[in-house]
Write an enzyme that holds these catalytic residues in place. Sequence first.
Site, PDB file in Angstrom:
ATOM      1  N   SER A   1       0.709  -0.963   0.076  1.00  0.00           N
ATOM      2  CA  SER A   1       0.035   0.005  -0.147  1.00  0.00           C
ATOM      3  C   SER A   1       0.855   1.167  -0.060  1.00  0.00           C
ATOM      4  CB  SER A   1      -1.078   0.041   1.217  1.00  0.00           C
ATOM      5  OG  SER A   1      -1.449   1.339   1.544  1.00  0.00           O
TER       6      SER A   1
ATOM      7  N   TYR B   1      -2.281  -0.688  10.405  1.00  0.00           N
ATOM      8  CA  TYR B   1      -2.335  -0.797   9.028  1.00  0.00           C
ATOM      9  C   TYR B   1      -1.019  -0.454   8.414  1.00  0.00           C
ATOM     10  CZ  TYR B   1      -4.026  -1.157   4.192  1.00  0.00           C
ATOM     11  OH  TYR B   1      -4.210  -1.450   2.871  1.00  0.00           O
TER      12      TYR B   1
HETATM   13  P1  NAI Z   1     -11.490  -6.065  -0.152  1.00  0.00           P
HETATM   14  O1  NAI Z   1     -12.117  -6.052   1.248  1.00  0.00           O
HETATM   15  O2  NAI Z   1     -12.536  -5.784  -1.113  1.00  0.00           O
HETATM   16  O3  NAI Z   1     -10.733  -7.501  -0.769  1.00  0.00           O
HETATM   17  C1  NAI Z   1      -9.954  -7.984   0.113  1.00  0.00           C
HETATM   18  C2  NAI Z   1     -10.195  -9.627   0.282  1.00  0.00           C
HETATM   19  O4  NAI Z   1      -9.402 -10.189   0.919  1.00  0.00           O
HETATM   20  C3  NAI Z   1     -11.615  -9.986   0.566  1.00  0.00           C
HETATM   21  O5  NAI Z   1     -12.221 -10.599  -0.547  1.00  0.00           O
HETATM   22  C4  NAI Z   1     -11.631 -10.758   1.736  1.00  0.00           C
HETATM   23  O6  NAI Z   1     -12.600 -11.520   1.944  1.00  0.00           O
HETATM   24  C5  NAI Z   1     -10.141 -11.440   1.695  1.00  0.00           C
HETATM   25  N1  NAI Z   1      -9.632 -11.687   3.191  1.00  0.00           N
HETATM   26  C6  NAI Z   1      -9.612 -11.031   4.104  1.00  0.00           C
HETATM   27  N2  NAI Z   1      -8.983 -11.655   5.012  1.00  0.00           N
HETATM   28  C7  NAI Z   1      -8.686 -13.021   4.512  1.00  0.00           C
HETATM   29  C8  NAI Z   1      -8.031 -13.940   4.950  1.00  0.00           C
HETATM   30  N3  NAI Z   1      -7.802 -14.190   6.322  1.00  0.00           N
HETATM   31  N4  NAI Z   1      -7.836 -15.049   3.963  1.00  0.00           N
HETATM   32  C9  NAI Z   1      -8.185 -15.022   2.918  1.00  0.00           C
HETATM   33  N5  NAI Z   1      -8.716 -13.926   2.387  1.00  0.00           N
HETATM   34  C10 NAI Z   1      -8.962 -12.921   3.225  1.00  0.00           C
HETATM   35  O7  NAI Z   1     -10.330  -4.962  -0.242  1.00  0.00           O
HETATM   36  P2  NAI Z   1      -9.279  -4.563  -1.602  1.00  0.00           P
HETATM   37  O8  NAI Z   1      -9.488  -3.106  -1.600  1.00  0.00           O
HETATM   38  O9  NAI Z   1      -9.549  -5.265  -2.819  1.00  0.00           O
HETATM   39  O10 NAI Z   1      -7.946  -4.846  -0.829  1.00  0.00           O
HETATM   40  C11 NAI Z   1      -7.022  -5.735  -1.585  1.00  0.00           C
HETATM   41  C12 NAI Z   1      -5.759  -5.542  -1.034  1.00  0.00           C
HETATM   42  O11 NAI Z   1      -5.306  -4.143  -1.473  1.00  0.00           O
HETATM   43  C13 NAI Z   1      -5.486  -5.505   0.649  1.00  0.00           C
HETATM   44  O12 NAI Z   1      -4.328  -6.052   0.892  1.00  0.00           O
HETATM   45  C14 NAI Z   1      -5.486  -3.996   0.926  1.00  0.00           C
HETATM   46  O13 NAI Z   1      -4.837  -3.826   2.295  1.00  0.00           O
HETATM   47  C15 NAI Z   1      -4.790  -3.476  -0.302  1.00  0.00           C
HETATM   48  N6  NAI Z   1      -5.080  -2.114  -0.484  1.00  0.00           N
HETATM   49  C16 NAI Z   1      -6.075  -1.445  -0.697  1.00  0.00           C
HETATM   50  C17 NAI Z   1      -6.236  -0.281  -0.839  1.00  0.00           C
HETATM   51  C18 NAI Z   1      -7.821   0.365  -1.580  1.00  0.00           C
HETATM   52  O14 NAI Z   1      -7.896   1.642  -1.218  1.00  0.00           O
HETATM   53  N7  NAI Z   1      -8.941  -0.344  -1.477  1.00  0.00           N
HETATM   54  C19 NAI Z   1      -5.155   0.720  -0.836  1.00  0.00           C
HETATM   55  C20 NAI Z   1      -4.100   0.048  -0.637  1.00  0.00           C
HETATM   56  C21 NAI Z   1      -3.839  -1.203  -0.527  1.00  0.00           C
END
Ligand code: NAI
Length: 253
Positions: free
Chosen positions: A144, A157
């Site tokens: 991130s 985070y």
């Molecule tokens: P999201 O919440 O839409 O997707 C994250 C996915 O990870 C979900 O499908 C969830 O079920 C899964 N997940 C959570 N805990 C888990 C576990 N213990 N085992 C397996 N799967 C698990 O979030 P998004 O935005 O798509 O995030 C994806 C990545 O991007 C994350 O690592 C997040 O920290 C990172 N990120 C997101 C940003 C944003 O603005 N959306 C910015 C910077 C980084």
Amino acid sequence: MANRQFEGKVALVTGAAGGIGRAAALAFAVEGARIAVADIHPDGAATAEAIRAAGGDAFFIRTDVTVDAEVAAMVAQTVQRYGRIDCAFNNAGIEEESKPLADADEALFDRIMAVNVKGAWLCMKHEIRQMLAQGGGAIVNTASVAGLVGAPLQPIYAASKHAVVGMTKTAAAEYGRAGIRINSVCPGVIRTPMLERALAREPRREKGIVKVHPIGRIGEAEEIAAAALWLCSDAASFVTGHQLAADGGLTAV
Ligand code: NAI
């Protein structure tokens, strides 16, 4: 279809039930890869189904990335089904509600570290063992902008994503000579279910979020997927240990 970038390749994507992971799984499939779709949430099955409906090859593995045995099984099932893992996108992660450091509690710290740090480590551990056995591969971890600079009101985070960056650099150094490239993608704020949850809690944040991105808008999941695919591709053959900021200029100023 000719000239697809990942034709004949196998990609594993975690956190692929929604958001960035789902977009990446779909993008890998469009480029010809067979996809192991992993997530703790059963909606991962819908991502795999969407890929198959479009003529691709994918299957869902329900996986909690915080559990060693489940991550080992995720890798084993992928190899059993597709024979190898060329590209791994370790993207599962959870966010932190806005709170200053002194107001956060221990359970929250442990949960964020378990998913964002231990999860990334376990995934890399088992993927690297497979990639060593098959003679190489490419790994991308989702860090991130909060892994590059501080993130006020998201101290835990930010710590977790700095840890992902540290592991990425270290693992890249350890396994470069074995033909395994390891990089991170560092998104700015991206419109995904994670952001929608944050905005539902604090709708007034949206204006401020747009303002910190010199490009003048929030990013889309497909834009992070594109960066992750590039890092996995042969076009990035000399790129390893790198943190690719796909952040609309957020960390430039
Ligand atoms: P999201 O919440 O839409 O997707 C994250 C996915 O990870 C979900 O499908 C969830 O079920 C899964 N997940 C959570 N805990 C888990 C576990 N213990 N085992 C397996 N799967 C698990 O979030 P998004 O935005 O798509 O995030 C994806 C990545 O991007 C994350 O690592 C997040 O920290 C990172 N990120 C997101 C940003 C944003 O603005 N959306 C910015 C910077 C980084």
